[in-house]
Design an enzyme around this catalytic site. Sequence first.
Site, PDB file in Angstrom:
ATOM      1  N   GLY A  70      12.154 -45.265   2.225  1.00 41.17           N
ATOM      2  CA  GLY A  70      11.720 -46.138   1.151  1.00 41.17           C
ATOM      3  C   GLY A  70      10.871 -47.278   1.682  1.00 41.17           C
ATOM      4  O   GLY A  70      10.852 -47.561   2.886  1.00 41.17           O
ATOM      5  N   CYS A  71      10.168 -47.948   0.784  1.00 47.24           N
ATOM      6  CA  CYS A  71       9.259 -49.009   1.202  1.00 47.24           C
ATOM      7  C   CYS A  71      10.012 -50.218   1.760  1.00 47.24           C
ATOM      8  O   CYS A  71       9.715 -50.690   2.866  1.00 47.24           O
ATOM      9  CB  CYS A  71       8.359 -49.418   0.036  1.00 47.24           C
ATOM     10  SG  CYS A  71       9.237 -49.747  -1.517  1.00 47.24           S
ATOM     11  N   TYR A  72      11.007 -50.706   1.026  1.00 49.31           N
ATOM     12  CA  TYR A  72      11.792 -51.835   1.540  1.00 49.31           C
ATOM     13  C   TYR A  72      12.492 -51.482   2.860  1.00 49.31           C
ATOM     14  O   TYR A  72      12.441 -52.262   3.822  1.00 49.31           O
ATOM     15  CB  TYR A  72      12.839 -52.273   0.516  1.00 49.31           C
ATOM     16  CG  TYR A  72      12.329 -53.068  -0.661  1.00 49.31           C
ATOM     17  CD1 TYR A  72      11.622 -54.253  -0.478  1.00 49.31           C
ATOM     18  CD2 TYR A  72      12.586 -52.658  -1.969  1.00 49.31           C
ATOM     19  CE1 TYR A  72      11.185 -55.003  -1.564  1.00 49.31           C
ATOM     20  CE2 TYR A  72      12.155 -53.386  -3.059  1.00 49.31           C
ATOM     21  CZ  TYR A  72      11.450 -54.560  -2.861  1.00 49.31           C
ATOM     22  OH  TYR A  72      11.011 -55.300  -3.935  1.00 49.31           O
TER      23      TYR A  72
END
Length: 344
Positions: free
Chosen positions: A147-149
């Site tokens: 995921g991005c985070y």
Amino acid sequence: MKVGIVGATGYGGLELIRFLHNHQAVEHIDLFTSSEEGVVFSSKFGHLVNIADTPLQKIDDETLEKFDVVFTSTPSGVTSELLPPLVGKGPKLIDLSGDYRLKDPASYEAWYGKKAAPPEIIQQSVYGLTEWNAANVKNASLIANPGCYPTAVLLSLLPLLKEKLIDSNFLVIDAKSGISGAGNKPSQTTHFSEVNESFSIYKTNTHQHIPEIEQAISMFAGVDTAISFNTHLVPMTRGILTTAYAPMMPDVTESQLVACLRATYEKHPFVRIITDVNSLATNRVRGSNYCDIFVKVDSRTKRATIVAVIDNLVKGAAGQAIQNMNVQFGLPQTTGLDVVPFFI
């Protein structure tokens, strides 16, 4: 290579097209849809006229089997059903959704509220945090793109946790993202008049990336911990900035933290250690696959502040996915990704 993209009409899919179009090893790209079969892609996205004038194709297992690589950039809950019949059938599968990141199906269903993929397929998936898992990525048939985070959080914290320079028991992480992280489906919370000139927190203590971060910390740093993690929406299009706060271990200095980060990433072209905070900002990595990391110790509280910035659509999605593809096919990780951030 021949590449297929499922979910090409989303922001992640558009970024895949942008980078793969100029990728030296990619010969052909086909685009697939679940609802707009036959629509010429450039008629939906005018910036791709004379670049991607191909019609969208129906998703079909037999067709997808013929590709060297298939990227799936879909909402969570789609690829848990779509990909199992394709695993081991020929193409390398790189999934940008969250369906294969969590190894525990019950945890996935609890955090995502959707039915998990078959457990045997989940266990075959490889978590594609490239800088930390390239050896396993190389031979994987199914990659769970992070995921991005988590990408920003993990790249900045893992070296310090692995070397036991910071205390893993009291990790507090404050994360902020641009609007594109919510995808291109309009909603009240992403409506311009709701978001502009505003700043909000969302999914308080319940974000689905919490178990992903904790799982990866255990996997790569050998530490079991529970984090405090909260996310905020910023009125900008692209970018993520994560700020982590952690107590220092006894007798550890700021210079040791910086040295640890430098030593960990000295041979990794997309991670930059920043020592001047004035050079750290989301627009310094915008449009690129870079992750910039900055660390500063508060001598009064003996706590470290660890900051990372990425472009959520590139290093946090399409760029990292292509980086993983490069590893799988024995290409330099920078192939097709060696671009200068667009600062202005």
